[in-house]
Design an enzyme around this catalytic site. Structure first.
Site, PDB file in Angstrom:
ATOM      1  N   ASP A 194       0.799  -1.137   0.055  1.00  0.00           N
ATOM      2  CA  ASP A 194      -0.038   0.065  -0.117  1.00  0.00           C
ATOM      3  C   ASP A 194       0.799   1.326   0.053  1.00  0.00           C
ATOM      4  O   ASP A 194       1.844   1.315   0.733  1.00  0.00           O
ATOM      5  CB  ASP A 194      -0.842  -0.059   1.315  1.00  0.00           C
ATOM      6  CG  ASP A 194      -2.050   1.232   1.358  1.00  0.00           C
ATOM      7  OD1 ASP A 194      -2.600   1.433   0.435  1.00  0.00           O
ATOM      8  OD2 ASP A 194      -1.608   1.818   2.448  1.00  0.00           O
TER       9      ASP A 194
ATOM     10  N   GLU B 293       1.837  -0.217  -4.980  1.00  0.00           N
ATOM     11  CA  GLU B 293       0.893   0.641  -5.458  1.00  0.00           C
ATOM     12  C   GLU B 293       2.027   1.879  -5.436  1.00  0.00           C
ATOM     13  O   GLU B 293       2.170   2.627  -4.422  1.00  0.00           O
ATOM     14  CB  GLU B 293      -0.240   1.070  -4.337  1.00  0.00           C
ATOM     15  CG  GLU B 293      -1.142   2.115  -4.857  1.00  0.00           C
ATOM     16  CD  GLU B 293      -2.085   2.463  -3.587  1.00  0.00           C
ATOM     17  OE1 GLU B 293      -3.352   2.763  -3.858  1.00  0.00           O
ATOM     18  OE2 GLU B 293      -1.672   2.204  -2.316  1.00  0.00           O
TER      19      GLU B 293
END
Length: 702
Positions: free
Chosen positions: A343, A380
């Site tokens: 993330d 990401e």
């Protein structure tokens, strides 16, 4: 306990956490600037007071910056906390020691938050009766020969899902909804869908109480789990028996592997549940705030926030890098997971000064570790402070969530004109982003939807976000959705609008499965799950977010389309190449690997600012693999596309999104096509070449 006082020995510092040995349990934790540490032992997770407090002598129980003690004969099931005292000149040193705080072991592998009160942890002083606790658990799990599996990325079809939300709906019919065990019961569904990997939203232990006050006032909690506090412990709320959370997760991994499905974990290394200045003290703040977090250069009371969550983990400090890499090694070696999605991974590329580092130690140690070389690693590739690295993420084998693919395909299917050159590039694996640096199509994880944003059905049903139920006055969630409601905002009874939305949903899935790179689906999209326009359901632990199993039957045609497209992709290696297309024949082939067209052959509308049509012919990777011819018409009028002639072969209809379910299985005779074919408005058609005329009538559609 059999006794209220246990003898101790110095212990050792080479393994963080609580390690069960033949002699007892070795405890070890890092704290560079602490003056004093205490180990608190409890009979059980809800015990009001410790039965023994062990004060560690720095002359005996500290080696370098690691504090350690061996508690002789301590049994399984013992719970524990740390307390640490030290400097609190936070402005100068960054330290936040609070001798009254009961601290969770950052290396704990089993944790409980039954007593947890986030508010109590935000103020200084004793919170012994409301702190999280770690548990000593002997590791004697029988893997029965299981090991991480390795499905090459070019063959992967990833299914992003919330572990608990997948089975929590009353219609799931599972024995223990919302748990690791419940997901095991749904493995046959995943097998039938055809995916190769599940990508689980955070299952490392997180704080459900980490939501804004107005959100909490509505009875909402942190549902997604992007609020990790323990990087070695499975989330206890997903277990039937919280004391066995680690083994229940292992049971799930073992069952998925037996079904041929890999397990990817969504990892939140960029920030923690401790938040910023006003956040709670859980573990890292109380043991090494000055090491584990990015702090303001001039006033070290303040946190540098590149994540939008109050703090940023100082990932590239040597100690922190080792801590995080050890976490990855643990999940691969001890929990048998097959890879990770990181993330806000660009935050992990920031050096200790906050500036981007191409040679960031954490990223390169993850990439080059000989123990992680078979684990998939997906970034990401952006953070919340403006660092956007899609196509330029540090490393070589890191795959990336391709945000540019998502945005471009959304615009194309919406009907935006003049996008044809970039659409072709995205369909072909985004060579503009990856090829010049020696990377491959598998570096691109292609997606149209994910947990963060509209679901697929909402993408074709809403022009604007509708997040009022989150309690943040609709200020949360992104505004740049690149969506189209097909004429009416939200639910509609108009059969034409509903039909158009269904066709648009099929178009998105069809394009995704026809693209080079790695496709990722959002769980629920295959049955047209709606979140009623909410594009930020992070706090919605309810039917708004849960997978509704009643929709499996209600939207069977869409489910069959998704299954059919995955099947088409998996039987055509030409769609899963591990090298970029060249436009030239491969060795031993007569057709070029790809040829681009418009409505006329060999005439793609590269320079037409109004164009909404594109076609390509894709050669098989071998003579045995049938070529494909795909045609895309995202305009409002039907178009007649020319179809290439392949000597000795005939074209059969494989996909037509104007129909339901829209996919023709290879074992069922489909119409034959020659010369040209009419492609309806806002639709796509795929033809599959056959070596001989099949027992059906040849058609020439006009």
């Amino acid at each position: 306990m059999n006794q209220s006082h246990y003898q101790i020995a110095p212990g050792h510092w080479d393994q963080g956490g609580a390690t069960v040995t033949a002699a007892g349990v070795n405890f070890c934790v890092f704290s560079r600037l602490a003056d004093r540490l205490e180990l608190l032992l409890f009979d059980h997770v809800e015990a009001a007071a410790p039965f023994q407090i062990i004060s560690l002598d720095p002359r005996v129980n500290r080696t370098f910056y690691f504090w350690h003690v061996l508690v002789l004969g301590l049994p399984d099931g013992t719970c524990y906390n740390w307390r640490a005292a030290g400097p609190c000149d936070t402005r100068e040193s960054g330290c936040r020691f609070d001798p009254g705080k009961a601290l969770l072991d950052p290396w704990a592998t089993t944790v409980s938050d039954r007593l947890w009160d986030r508010k109590r942890a935000k103020v200084r002083g004793d919170n012994l009766d409301s702190a999280m606790r770690a548990m000593v658990v002997r590791d004697d799990y029988d893997w029965e020969g299981d090991a991480p599996i390795h499905v090459p990325m070019n063959r992967a079809v990833i299914y992003e899902m919330h572990l608990a939300g997948f089975t929590r709906h009353p219609a799931s019919g599972t024995t223990h909804p919302g748990t690791y065990r419940a997901l095991i019961e749904k493995i046959p569904y995943l097998q039938q869908l055809g995916i190769t990997h599940v990508e689980l939203l955070p299952i490392m232990a997180f704080d459900p109480q980490d939501v804004p006050p107005d959100t909490a006032g509505r009875g909402l909690t942190n549902y997604w789990g992007y609020s990790t506090h323990s990087f070695f412990a499975p989330h206890p709320h997903f277990a039937v028996d919280q004391a066995r959370a680690r083994d229940e997760f292992r049971d799930l991994v073992k069952a998925l592997h037996r079904a041929g499905i890999g397990v990817l974990l969504d990892v939140v290394f960029n920030h923690t549940a401790e938040g910023g200045v006003d956040g709670p003290t859980i573990n890292l703040k109380g043991l090494g705030n000055e090491v584990f977090y990015h702090l303001d250069f001039d006033d070290r009371r303040l946190y540098r926030d590149y994540t939008g969550c109050g703090n940023t983990v100082n990932c590239n400090h040597p100690i922190v890098t080792r801590f995080l890499v050890d976490s990855l090694l643990y999940w691969v070696q001890q929990m048998h997971v097959d890879g990770f999605r990181f993330d806000l991974a660009s935050a992990l590329a920031r050096g200790e000064d906050g500036n981007p580092q191409y040679h960031a130690p954490l990223l390169w140690q993850t990439e080059l570790s000989p123990y992680l070389h078979r684990a998939h690693i997906i970034a990401e590739a952006w953070d919340a402070a403006g660092l956007y690295q899609v196509g330029d993420f540090p490393g070589f084998r890191w795959a990336e969530w391709n945000g540019r693919y998502r945005d471009l395909i959304r615009a194309f299917v919406r009907g935006d004109p003049g996008l044809i050159p970039e659409v072709a590039t995205r369909l072909a694996g985004s060579s503009d982003l990856y090829e010049a640096r020696g990377r491959l199509p598998i570096n691109s994880v292609n997606f149209v939807t994910c947990h963060d944003g509209f679901s697929l059905w909402d993408l074709v049903s809403y022009d604007r976000k509708h997040n009022e139920s989150n309690g943040e006055q609709n200020r949360d969630g992104g505004d740049h959705n690149i969506s189209w409601n097909c004429g009416v905002e939200g639910p509609s009874d108009d059969p034409d609008i509903v039909a158009l939305r269904r066709r648009q949903a099929r178009n998105f899935i069809g394009i995704l499965m026809l693209s080079q790179g790695v496709p990722m689906l959002l769980a629920g999209d295959e049955v047209l799950h709606s979140q009623r326009g909410n594009n930020n359901t992070y706090c919605q632990n309810n039917a708004l977010s849960w997978f509704d199993w009643d929709q499996v039957q209600a939207n069977q045609p869409m489910l069959n389309f998704v299954r059919g497209m995955i099947c088409l992709r998996r039987r055509h290696p030409s769609l899963t190449r591990d090298r970029f297309l060249t436009g030239r024949p491969e060795s031993g082939q007569t057709l070029p690997d790809i040829a681009w067209h418009g409505v006329s052959l060999d005439a793609p509308a590269w320079d037409d600012p109004e164009a909404r049509t594109l076609a390509f012919t894709l050669a098989g990777t071998t003579e045995e693999e049938a070529p494909l011819h795909a045609m895309f018409n995202m305009g409002e009028e039907a178009q007649t596309f020319a179809v290439p002639v392949l000597p000795g072969r005939r074209w059969t209809l494989a996909v037509d999104t104007t129909a339901e379910p829209g996919v023709y299985p290879p074992d069922i005779p489909a119409p034959l096509v020659a010369g040209c074919i009419r492609v309806g408005p806002r639709s796509l058609v795929v033809l599959e070449a056959q070596g001989s005329v099949r027992a059906t009538i040849e058609i020439n559609q006009t």
